[in-house]
Design a protein around this motif. Structure first.
Motif, mmCIF file in Angstrom:
data_model
loop_
_atom_site.group_PDB
_atom_site.id
_atom_site.type_symbol
_atom_site.label_atom_id
_atom_site.label_comp_id
_atom_site.label_asym_id
_atom_site.label_seq_id
_atom_site.Cartn_x
_atom_site.Cartn_y
_atom_site.Cartn_z
ATOM 1 N N ARG A 50 47.747 48.238 35.949
ATOM 2 C CA ARG A 50 48.983 48.786 36.506
ATOM 3 C C ARG A 50 50.008 47.664 36.722
ATOM 4 N NH1 ARG A 50 49.446 51.492 42.237
ATOM 5 N NH2 ARG A 50 51.708 51.398 42.229
ATOM 6 N N LEU A 51 49.543 46.541 37.244
ATOM 7 C CA LEU A 51 50.458 45.413 37.454
ATOM 8 C C LEU A 51 50.960 44.881 36.106
ATOM 9 C CD1 LEU A 51 48.551 43.595 40.360
ATOM 10 C CD2 LEU A 51 50.640 44.982 40.537
ATOM 11 N N ALA A 52 50.072 44.883 35.106
ATOM 12 C CA ALA A 52 50.482 44.431 33.765
ATOM 13 C C ALA A 52 51.583 45.339 33.218
ATOM 14 C CB ALA A 52 49.274 44.413 32.822
ATOM 15 N N VAL A 95 57.363 38.609 42.654
ATOM 16 C CA VAL A 95 57.314 39.037 44.052
ATOM 17 C C VAL A 95 56.185 40.053 44.188
ATOM 18 C CG1 VAL A 95 58.624 39.948 45.988
ATOM 19 C CG2 VAL A 95 59.816 38.748 44.145
ATOM 20 N N ASN A 96 55.141 39.648 44.882
ATOM 21 C CA ASN A 96 53.924 40.464 44.904
ATOM 22 C C ASN A 96 53.810 41.292 46.184
ATOM 23 O OD1 ASN A 96 51.520 41.456 43.913
ATOM 24 N ND2 ASN A 96 50.290 39.699 44.561
ATOM 25 N N MET A 97 52.991 42.302 46.102
ATOM 26 C CA MET A 97 52.616 43.165 47.235
ATOM 27 C C MET A 97 53.837 43.803 47.894
ATOM 28 S SD MET A 97 49.408 41.159 48.912
ATOM 29 C CE MET A 97 48.612 39.778 48.066
ATOM 30 N N GLY A 137 51.973 29.372 43.436
ATOM 31 C CA GLY A 137 52.457 30.120 44.598
ATOM 32 C C GLY A 137 51.624 29.734 45.803
ATOM 33 N N LYS A 138 52.017 30.209 46.960
ATOM 34 C CA LYS A 138 51.236 29.936 48.171
ATOM 35 C C LYS A 138 49.844 30.566 48.009
ATOM 36 C CE LYS A 138 51.736 30.841 53.187
ATOM 37 N NZ LYS A 138 50.349 30.621 53.440
ATOM 38 N N GLY A 139 48.826 29.912 48.543
ATOM 39 C CA GLY A 139 47.466 30.444 48.448
ATOM 40 C C GLY A 139 47.386 31.854 49.025
ATOM 41 N N GLY A 140 46.663 32.717 48.350
ATOM 42 C CA GLY A 140 46.447 34.068 48.861
ATOM 43 C C GLY A 140 47.552 35.065 48.559
ATOM 44 N N THR A 141 48.599 34.613 47.859
ATOM 45 C CA THR A 141 49.695 35.544 47.562
ATOM 46 C C THR A 141 49.442 36.355 46.288
ATOM 47 O OG1 THR A 141 50.865 33.756 46.432
ATOM 48 C CG2 THR A 141 51.510 34.197 48.711
ATOM 49 N N GLY A 142 48.395 35.972 45.541
ATOM 50 C CA GLY A 142 48.057 36.743 44.347
ATOM 51 C C GLY A 142 48.228 35.980 43.044
ATOM 52 N N LYS A 143 48.082 34.662 43.074
ATOM 53 C CA LYS A 143 48.215 33.875 41.838
ATOM 54 C C LYS A 143 47.224 34.338 40.775
ATOM 55 C CE LYS A 143 47.384 29.963 43.740
ATOM 56 N NZ LYS A 143 47.437 30.469 45.113
ATOM 57 N N THR A 144 45.943 34.391 41.183
ATOM 58 C CA THR A 144 44.913 34.745 40.198
ATOM 59 C C THR A 144 45.137 36.166 39.680
ATOM 60 O OG1 THR A 144 43.368 33.250 41.294
ATOM 61 C CG2 THR A 144 42.417 34.896 39.828
ATOM 62 N N LEU A 193 56.176 43.445 42.111
ATOM 63 C CA LEU A 193 54.886 44.066 41.847
ATOM 64 C C LEU A 193 54.421 44.785 43.105
ATOM 65 C CD1 LEU A 193 54.311 43.276 38.993
ATOM 66 C CD2 LEU A 193 55.061 41.203 40.143
ATOM 67 N N PRO A 194 54.022 46.046 42.952
ATOM 68 C CA PRO A 194 53.687 46.836 44.143
ATOM 69 C C PRO A 194 52.391 46.386 44.811
ATOM 70 C CG PRO A 194 53.105 48.032 42.151
ATOM 71 C CD PRO A 194 53.816 46.789 41.710
ATOM 72 N N LEU A 195 52.317 46.624 46.095
ATOM 73 C CA LEU A 195 51.052 46.480 46.808
ATOM 74 C C LEU A 195 50.151 47.618 46.339
ATOM 75 C CD1 LEU A 195 49.470 45.161 49.260
ATOM 76 C CD2 LEU A 195 50.347 47.082 50.592
ATOM 77 N N ILE A 196 48.989 47.258 45.830
ATOM 78 C CA ILE A 196 48.034 48.289 45.394
ATOM 79 C C ILE A 196 47.215 48.661 46.629
ATOM 80 C CG2 ILE A 196 46.108 48.793 43.836
ATOM 81 C CD1 ILE A 196 48.315 48.046 42.043
ATOM 82 N N THR A 197 47.349 49.904 47.064
ATOM 83 C CA THR A 197 46.754 50.253 48.361
ATOM 84 C C THR A 197 45.343 50.814 48.240
ATOM 85 O OG1 THR A 197 47.935 52.335 48.190
ATOM 86 C CG2 THR A 197 48.917 50.630 49.582
HETATM 87 N N1 LIG Z 1 49.608 43.611 44.208
HETATM 88 C C1 LIG Z 1 48.522 43.578 44.980
HETATM 89 N N2 LIG Z 1 48.148 44.667 45.686
HETATM 90 C C2 LIG Z 1 47.059 44.636 46.481
HETATM 91 N N3 LIG Z 1 46.262 43.581 46.621
HETATM 92 C C3 LIG Z 1 46.574 42.451 45.949
HETATM 93 C C4 LIG Z 1 47.707 42.394 45.092
HETATM 94 N N4 LIG Z 1 47.760 41.147 44.550
HETATM 95 C C5 LIG Z 1 46.697 40.472 45.052
HETATM 96 N N5 LIG Z 1 45.984 41.240 45.882
HETATM 97 C C6 LIG Z 1 44.784 40.862 46.650
HETATM 98 O O1 LIG Z 1 45.104 39.748 47.476
HETATM 99 C C7 LIG Z 1 44.020 38.842 47.553
HETATM 100 C C8 LIG Z 1 44.457 37.456 47.087
HETATM 101 O O2 LIG Z 1 44.767 37.521 45.704
HETATM 102 P P1 LIG Z 1 44.443 36.324 44.698
HETATM 103 O O3 LIG Z 1 44.959 36.731 43.370
HETATM 104 O O4 LIG Z 1 43.026 35.919 44.785
HETATM 105 O O5 LIG Z 1 45.372 35.214 45.348
HETATM 106 P P2 LIG Z 1 45.422 33.631 45.075
HETATM 107 O O6 LIG Z 1 44.858 33.394 43.714
HETATM 108 O O7 LIG Z 1 46.878 33.302 45.170
HETATM 109 O O8 LIG Z 1 44.643 33.007 46.158
HETATM 110 C C9 LIG Z 1 42.921 39.431 46.707
HETATM 111 O O9 LIG Z 1 42.046 40.147 47.527
HETATM 112 C C10 LIG Z 1 43.661 40.370 45.771
HETATM 113 O O10 LIG Z 1 42.852 41.446 45.345
#
Ligand SMILES: Nc1ncnc2c1ncn2[C@@H]1O[C@H](COP(=O)(O)OP(=O)(O)O)[C@@H](O)[C@H]1O
Ligand SMILES: [Mg+2]
Length: 344
Positions: A333-335, A243-245, A18-25, A319-323
């Motif tokens: 929760r995401l799992a 679809v994240n956040m 996915g695009k960097g920063g979208t939550g791959k890890t 997947l919801p944005l965890i606030t």
């Molecule tokens: N569903 C979510 N809700 C809130 N924060 C999220 C969510 N998914 C990812 N994040 C946050 O977004 C940032 C980037 O996530 P990360 O998994 O490191 O992305 P990537 O690996 O794509 O660069 C991190 O700070 C992470 O905690």
């Protein structure tokens, strides 16, 4: 969700890009937890060398070896491995040439740099090779154990039920996985070639899929769609779209529809605020109406992006944005969400 309702039964290597920063890890880790739940054993592999997994699971930096990082819901284990290309190269030299010592000397002479920087194709083969080796790995049995089994039980079970690869971002993913093409110019015969062929066999098999993380925003969605076309182009299997956040709308649909047109009933809003005991209800209602319109327009833009992603015709998970801060509880929760939506 009962067995058989899961979208990826039979898949043993889940590649997450996915695009960097979208939550791959984050989502690779959540998917690993989801897949492990109910007593399975899953390996989560990180190849970008950032120790993101250790941070997520609140453990010290991972050494270059597999270790358990979490217990999944209803039993099951998630193990993790942060692959370091240099260490993978030493492994590899030992495996194919019995020359770990030579490898260490090579490190000193900077020859490892050849494989890790000068020939990036070789670097990728080392990384994907590590993940695919874990996919193929079977439990070791001693001779007596083997002898005691009937022929149909001759093959030992796999060590891991599934492997999840926290992969490079969309821009690099097709090249990263298309190991064959990468080493083509490097080795036509010999152990490197054979190794690349075996890696590619796993990556191309129906047991491997590539999942894409997206968000309900233009750029990440476009990267996801482009990445899917590119990965399909090199003959690999597309998995789902994660679809994240995702944020839920704050207003009911009919209010959103009119607000999206720029119409907000400011008088009604002011009356509501007044009855809730707010002073200066009129001014507040004025200010609030602007925010309501912005919100409604954002929800509408998100719906457009959702439609475009749906057009790709792949299973989608939201997947919801965890606030309240991403932590272990957030991962679980995401799992849960992934399981409830049938991803695992
Ligand atoms: N569903 C979510 N809700 C809130 N924060 C999220 C969510 N998914 C990812 N994040 C946050 O977004 C940032 C980037 O996530 P990360 O998994 O490191 O992305 P990537 O690996 O794509 O660069 C991190 O700070 C992470 O905690
Ligand atoms: Mg990451």
């Amino acid at each position: 969700m009962s067995a058989g309702d899961r979208d990826w039964d039979g898949v043993r290597l889940h590649v997450v890009t996915g695009k960097g920063g979208t939550g791959k890890t984050t989502l690779a880790a959540s998917l690993a937890l989801a897949l492990a739940s109910g007593g399975k054993k899953v390996l989560l592999v990180e190849v970008e060398g950032r120790q993101g997994i250790a941070q997520l699971f609140d453990c010290p930096p991972l050494p270059y070896e597999e270790r358990r990082v979490a217990v999944a819901p209803r039993g099951g284990d998630v193990h993790a491995l942060a692959v370091d290309p240099e260490a993978a190269l030493l492994d590899y030299l030992e495996m194919f040439y019995g020359m770990r010592r030579a490898g260490q000397a090579l490190t000193r002479f900077g020859v490892v740099d050849f494989a890790t920087t000068i020939a990036p194709g070789a670097r990728d083969v080392l990384l994907t090779g590590k993940a695919t080796e874990a996919v193929r790995r079977r439990v070791r049995r001693d001779r007596a154990d083997r002898a005691a089994r009937r022929p149909e039980q001759a093959r030992a079970p796999f060590v891991y039920d599934a492997v999840v690869l926290d992969a490079p971002p969309t821009g690099r993913i097709a090249q990263f996985l298309n190991v064959n093409a990468e080493v083509a110019g490097l080795a036509k015969v010999g152990p490197i070639r054979n190794h690349a062929d075996r890696v590619m066999e796993v990556i191309r098999s129906p047991e491997t899929v590539v999942h894409f993380v997206a968000m309900l925003e233009e750029m990440p969605a476009q990267e996801c769609l482009d990445g899917m076309a590119e990965v399909r182009g090199v003959g690999l299997n597309i998995g789902g779209i994660l679809v994240n956040m995702v944020r839920s709308p704050l207003l009911p649909p009919d209010h959103l529809a009119t607000a999206g047109e720029g119409e907000v009933d400011i008088d009604a809003l002011a009356r509501g605020l007044k009855s809730a005991g707010l002073e200066q209800a009129e001014q507040t209602a004025q200010a609030l109406s602007g925010e309501i319109v912005d919100h409604a327009r954002r929800v509408r833009a998100e719906a457009d992006v959702r439609d475009r992603l749906a057009g790709a015709g792949r299973p989608r998970y939201e997947l919801p944005l965890i606030t309240d801060g991403m932590d272990l509880a957030g991962l679980y929760r995401l799992a849960d969400e992934l399981r409830e939506q049938g991803a695992a």
